[in-house]
Scaffold this active site. Sequence first.
Site, PDB file in Angstrom:
ATOM      1  N   GLN A   1       5.929   1.766  -6.975  1.00 40.53           N
ATOM      2  CA  GLN A   1       5.327   1.677  -5.613  1.00 40.53           C
ATOM      3  C   GLN A   1       6.302   2.543  -4.811  1.00 40.53           C
ATOM      4  O   GLN A   1       7.349   2.330  -4.474  1.00 40.53           O
ATOM      5  CB  GLN A   1       5.185   0.375  -4.912  1.00 40.53           C
ATOM      6  CG  GLN A   1       4.353  -0.594  -5.635  1.00 40.53           C
ATOM      7  CD  GLN A   1       2.838  -0.384  -5.709  1.00 40.53           C
ATOM      8  OE1 GLN A   1       2.220   0.045  -4.505  1.00 40.53           O
ATOM      9  NE2 GLN A   1       2.178  -0.367  -6.782  1.00 40.53           N
ATOM     10  N   GLU A   2       5.894   3.963  -4.651  1.00 38.75           N
ATOM     11  CA  GLU A   2       6.688   4.878  -3.982  1.00 38.75           C
ATOM     12  C   GLU A   2       6.817   4.674  -2.696  1.00 38.75           C
ATOM     13  O   GLU A   2       5.758   4.114  -2.025  1.00 38.75           O
ATOM     14  CB  GLU A   2       6.325   6.090  -4.763  1.00 38.75           C
ATOM     15  CG  GLU A   2       6.676   6.341  -6.155  1.00 38.75           C
ATOM     16  CD  GLU A   2       6.247   7.634  -6.563  1.00 38.75           C
ATOM     17  OE1 GLU A   2       6.711   8.219  -7.509  1.00 38.75           O
ATOM     18  OE2 GLU A   2       5.492   8.614  -5.853  1.00 38.75           O
TER      19      GLU A   2
ATOM     20  N   ALA B   1       7.752   7.376   1.012  1.00 37.46           N
ATOM     21  CA  ALA B   1       8.450   8.632   1.438  1.00 37.46           C
ATOM     22  C   ALA B   1      10.050   8.738   1.552  1.00 37.46           C
ATOM     23  O   ALA B   1      10.740   9.721   1.355  1.00 37.46           O
ATOM     24  CB  ALA B   1       7.877   9.052   2.827  1.00 37.46           C
ATOM     25  N   ALA B   2      10.648   7.611   1.891  1.00 40.41           N
ATOM     26  CA  ALA B   2      11.966   7.257   1.956  1.00 40.41           C
ATOM     27  C   ALA B   2      12.159   6.685   0.513  1.00 40.41           C
ATOM     28  O   ALA B   2      12.251   5.626   0.232  1.00 40.41           O
ATOM     29  CB  ALA B   2      12.403   6.189   2.896  1.00 40.41           C
TER      30      ALA B   2
ATOM     31  N   CYS C   1      10.166   0.175  -8.922  1.00 38.63           N
ATOM     32  CA  CYS C   1       9.475   0.347 -10.299  1.00 38.63           C
ATOM     33  C   CYS C   1       8.782  -0.656 -10.690  1.00 38.63           C
ATOM     34  O   CYS C   1       8.823  -1.641 -10.091  1.00 38.63           O
ATOM     35  CB  CYS C   1      10.915   0.373 -11.312  1.00 38.63           C
ATOM     36  SG  CYS C   1      12.157   1.862 -10.953  1.00 38.63           S
TER      37      CYS C   1
ATOM     38  N   GLU D   1       8.517  -2.394 -13.489  1.00 43.29           N
ATOM     39  CA  GLU D   1       9.261  -3.391 -14.241  1.00 43.29           C
ATOM     40  C   GLU D   1       9.519  -4.356 -12.997  1.00 43.29           C
ATOM     41  O   GLU D   1       9.743  -5.784 -13.536  1.00 43.29           O
ATOM     42  CB  GLU D   1      10.339  -2.947 -15.005  1.00 43.29           C
ATOM     43  CG  GLU D   1       9.985  -2.085 -16.094  1.00 43.29           C
ATOM     44  CD  GLU D   1      10.198  -0.424 -15.760  1.00 43.29           C
ATOM     45  OE1 GLU D   1       9.682  -0.166 -14.801  1.00 43.29           O
ATOM     46  OE2 GLU D   1      10.682   0.261 -16.578  1.00 43.29           O
TER      47      GLU D   1
ATOM     48  N   CYS E   1      16.404  -1.471 -13.739  1.00 42.86           N
ATOM     49  CA  CYS E   1      15.454  -2.338 -14.328  1.00 42.86           C
ATOM     50  C   CYS E   1      15.914  -3.121 -15.614  1.00 42.86           C
ATOM     51  O   CYS E   1      15.696  -4.156 -15.719  1.00 42.86           O
ATOM     52  CB  CYS E   1      13.940  -1.607 -14.604  1.00 42.86           C
ATOM     53  SG  CYS E   1      12.959  -1.178 -13.160  1.00 42.86           S
TER      54      CYS E   1
END
Length: 161
Positions: A64-65, A67-68, A74, A76, A116
């Site tokens: 789950q990305e 912009a910051a 990650c 995992e 992770c």
Amino acid sequence: MPWKLALNTFFYVYDHENELDIDTFKLLLSARQAAENAYAPYSNFFVGAAILLENGAIVKGSNQENAAYPSGLCAERTAIFAAGSNYPTQKILMVAITAKRKNESLFLAANPCGACRQVLSEYENKQNQPIKVIMEAGNGKVYTCDSVNMLLPLKFSSGNL
């Protein structure tokens, strides 16, 4: 006088996913499904993880990305934290990890990052039982190891505090 410390790490290498036992193969498929749900608009690198618990439940996670960049997480860790929150008394038997690029069907090599590995190691220590790790290796190959310790032999743990 210094002495040498030998650390042995063993991986099983499968040339094709159909060589895996049925539970391991199903978990790998679950990780692939999880990768499809990744939110990766910046890297376009979709990572999926699936965790098999002792009660048979499978918990999925995907990267789950944000912009910051430091605010993302990650696959995992999304999976293991979900398992820890929703099934706090269940031991983790296995974790499978895979990745793919946006708009491609081929799954790529996927290995846990250092953070992770540390989190997986914490859960392995917490349950006092190894967690098998299954990693997509690209070109149809799959790597497995019997414990997170194989990925992080000189780990940091509560004993270091």
